[in-house]
Design an enzyme around this catalytic site. Structure first.
Site, PDB file in Angstrom:
ATOM      1  N   HIS A  63       5.495   5.528  11.587  1.00  0.00           N
ATOM      2  CA  HIS A  63       4.953   5.497  10.227  1.00  0.00           C
ATOM      3  C   HIS A  63       4.015   6.711  10.091  1.00  0.00           C
ATOM      4  O   HIS A  63       2.789   6.571  10.047  1.00  0.00           O
ATOM      5  CB  HIS A  63       4.196   4.173  10.037  1.00  0.00           C
ATOM      6  CG  HIS A  63       3.874   3.830   8.624  1.00  0.00           C
ATOM      7  ND1 HIS A  63       4.081   4.687   7.545  1.00  0.00           N
ATOM      8  CD2 HIS A  63       3.320   2.698   8.090  1.00  0.00           C
ATOM      9  CE1 HIS A  63       3.678   4.083   6.441  1.00  0.00           C
ATOM     10  NE2 HIS A  63       3.222   2.890   6.741  1.00  0.00           N
ATOM     11  N   ARG A  89      11.393   4.054   3.134  1.00  0.00           N
ATOM     12  CA  ARG A  89      11.102   3.058   4.167  1.00  0.00           C
ATOM     13  C   ARG A  89      12.415   2.366   4.479  1.00  0.00           C
ATOM     14  O   ARG A  89      12.973   1.655   3.637  1.00  0.00           O
ATOM     15  CB  ARG A  89      10.052   2.060   3.680  1.00  0.00           C
ATOM     16  CG  ARG A  89       9.877   0.888   4.624  1.00  0.00           C
ATOM     17  CD  ARG A  89       8.651   0.090   4.344  1.00  0.00           C
ATOM     18  NE  ARG A  89       7.449   0.810   4.740  1.00  0.00           N
ATOM     19  CZ  ARG A  89       6.231   0.299   4.743  1.00  0.00           C
ATOM     20  NH1 ARG A  89       6.028  -0.935   4.352  1.00  0.00           N
ATOM     21  NH2 ARG A  89       5.194   1.020   5.139  1.00  0.00           N
ATOM     22  N   LYS A 149      25.777  -3.885  -0.833  1.00  0.00           N
ATOM     23  CA  LYS A 149      27.249  -3.859  -0.788  1.00  0.00           C
ATOM     24  C   LYS A 149      27.748  -3.215   0.503  1.00  0.00           C
ATOM     25  O   LYS A 149      28.935  -3.078   0.707  1.00  0.00           O
ATOM     26  CB  LYS A 149      27.792  -3.062  -1.970  1.00  0.00           C
ATOM     27  CG  LYS A 149      27.379  -3.583  -3.332  1.00  0.00           C
ATOM     28  CD  LYS A 149      27.966  -2.687  -4.422  1.00  0.00           C
ATOM     29  CE  LYS A 149      27.427  -3.023  -5.792  1.00  0.00           C
ATOM     30  NZ  LYS A 149      27.754  -1.999  -6.784  1.00  0.00           N
ATOM     31  N   ARG A 189       0.808  -1.223   0.000  1.00  0.00           N
ATOM     32  CA  ARG A 189       0.000   0.000   0.000  1.00  0.00           C
ATOM     33  C   ARG A 189       0.836   1.266   0.000  1.00  0.00           C
ATOM     34  O   ARG A 189       0.598   2.184  -0.784  1.00  0.00           O
ATOM     35  CB  ARG A 189      -0.914   0.051   1.233  1.00  0.00           C
ATOM     36  CG  ARG A 189      -2.257  -0.562   1.048  1.00  0.00           C
ATOM     37  CD  ARG A 189      -2.729  -1.143   2.338  1.00  0.00           C
ATOM     38  NE  ARG A 189      -1.861  -2.257   2.671  1.00  0.00           N
ATOM     39  CZ  ARG A 189      -2.062  -3.497   2.232  1.00  0.00           C
ATOM     40  NH1 ARG A 189      -3.112  -3.787   1.539  1.00  0.00           N
ATOM     41  NH2 ARG A 189      -1.212  -4.464   2.526  1.00  0.00           N
ATOM     42  N   THR A 190       1.815   1.340   0.892  1.00  0.00           N
ATOM     43  CA  THR A 190       2.569   2.589   1.021  1.00  0.00           C
ATOM     44  C   THR A 190       3.316   2.873  -0.278  1.00  0.00           C
ATOM     45  O   THR A 190       3.255   3.984  -0.816  1.00  0.00           O
ATOM     46  CB  THR A 190       3.545   2.497   2.212  1.00  0.00           C
ATOM     47  OG1 THR A 190       2.804   2.105   3.365  1.00  0.00           O
ATOM     48  CG2 THR A 190       4.225   3.814   2.475  1.00  0.00           C
TER      49      THR A 190
HETATM   50  C1  NCD Z   1       1.882  -1.131   7.957  1.00  0.00           C
HETATM   51  C2  NCD Z   1       3.400  -1.037   8.052  1.00  0.00           C
HETATM   52  O1  NCD Z   1       4.096  -1.224   7.064  1.00  0.00           O
HETATM   53  O2  NCD Z   1       3.836  -0.762   9.144  1.00  0.00           O
HETATM   54  N1  NCD Z   1       1.423  -1.287   6.634  1.00  0.00           N
HETATM   55  C3  NCD Z   1       1.173  -0.183   5.862  1.00  0.00           C
HETATM   56  O3  NCD Z   1       2.033   0.631   5.645  1.00  0.00           O
HETATM   57  N2  NCD Z   1      -0.090  -0.019   5.420  1.00  0.00           N
HETATM   58  C4  NCD Z   1       1.288  -2.169   8.836  1.00  0.00           C
HETATM   59  C5  NCD Z   1       1.846  -3.542   8.799  1.00  0.00           C
HETATM   60  O4  NCD Z   1       2.747  -3.886   8.018  1.00  0.00           O
HETATM   61  O5  NCD Z   1       1.370  -4.341   9.597  1.00  0.00           O
END
Ligand code: NCD
Length: 302
Positions: A131, A103, A82, A53-54
């Site tokens: 997040h 991320r 590396k 999703r992100t």
């Molecule tokens: C979340 C995450 O990556 O922390 N997912 C997301 O970004 N929608 C929740 C999860 O992975 O459980």
């Protein structure tokens, strides 16, 4: 705001501005699908942990705004393998694009990256820490569906220790008055001490319990899967993986909305999905509007 690392930065007035633009973006998407507000910009996406999703909603948001995309993903394909440092990679990627969404694997890496980034920077999840863009989406969904965030009871399950989505939403909500939070989890997965202390200092009423029935009294139920990849003891995960599961019979008339950042694993039964209060797929869709708003604001186009 040029760098978004933590939900502590998301004060109520900042949220209002972002929500206002997100509503505009929703109209843009409904009417014509895209705009050219960022057609001279390139967004760099660095994803070193799994994401659906992100990653996709940032990609879609950037494309609906007309921006180009640079993409760097973990395992096997990048110089992170590396041994390149986060700082060096961010400096270089920042010289190829106008904004970085990252991320990163370790709690605290987003702060390091943000500090060295020469371009606007967005934390899309740093290990088990935070997040913040997910919390913006969660808050936008609550605002749109219930009309406000303050003076409400929230129930969080089932891995408050390790869920960065729970951490960030709690930090965001702690800026509002009249907030009660109940955390449902096994004893080993209770809220981290730093977060409990921070919430209490902000005036939030905090309860912790192992009893899933505590959900029944809350206006807002927010669940997230047990964060399997963050367990240092796999036995502990196995012990609890099927322990908590929200089912339709547990939902009470007091419950106004049920949220989950997804992916759904075992924490919500699919029999909850048809209930009008089940908002998790609407929440995921809001990700596009909120991320479009954030990108345009951080690049000074609104
Ligand atoms: C979340 C995450 O990556 O922390 N997912 C997301 O970004 N929608 C929740 C999860 O992975 O459980």
């Amino acid at each position: 705001m040029k760098k978004l690392v933590s939900s502590r930065q998301l004060e109520p007035d900042v949220l209002e501005e972002i929500f206002h633009v997100a509503r505009y973006m929703r109209r843009v998407c409904d009417m014509k699908g895209r705009t050219d507000l960022l057609n001279d910009k390139i967004v760099g996406l660095i994803f070193l942990e799994p994401s659906s999703r992100t990653m996709l909603s940032f990609q879609s948001a950037a494309q609906r705004l007309g921006a180009g995309i640079l993409f760097m993903q973990g395992k096997g394909t990048t110089s992170f393998e590396k041994g390149e440092s986060v700082e060096d990679a961010i400096k270089v990627v920042g010289s190829y694009c106008d904004l970085i969404v990252a991320r990163l694997r370790e709690a605290g890496d987003a702060r390091l990256a943000s500090d060295v980034s020469d371009v606007p920077f967005i934390n899309a999840g740093d290990g088990g820490n935070e997040h913040p863009t997910q919390s913006l989406i969660d808050a936008f969904t609550i605002q749109e569906e219930l009309g406000g965030l303050a003076n409400r009871s929230y129930c969080f399950g089932f891995d408050p220790l390790q869920s960065r989505s729970i951490h960030s939403l709690c930090l965001l909500l702690s800026r509002y008055s009249g907030i009660t939070m109940t955390f449902v989890s096994p004893p080993e997965l209770q809220l981290p001490v730093w977060l409990r202390e921070e919430l209490t200092r902000s005036g939030v009423t905090v309860h912790e319990t192992t009893d899933i029935n505590a959900c029944r009294a809350a206006d807002v139920i927010y669940v997230n899967r047990l964060q399997e990849e963050r367990f240092s003891d796999p036995q502990l995960f196995e012990q609890y993986r099927y322990h908590y599961r929200l089912t339709a019979s547990m939902i009470s008339p007091a419950n106004r909305i049920i949220l989950d950042p997804l992916p759904r694993i075992d924490e919500i039964s699919t029999c909850v999905d048809p209930l009008p209060v089940a908002a998790y797929f609407r929440q995921a869709k809001n990700g596009i509007y909120v991320r479009m708003a954030l990108l345009t604001k951080m690049l000074d186009r609104v």
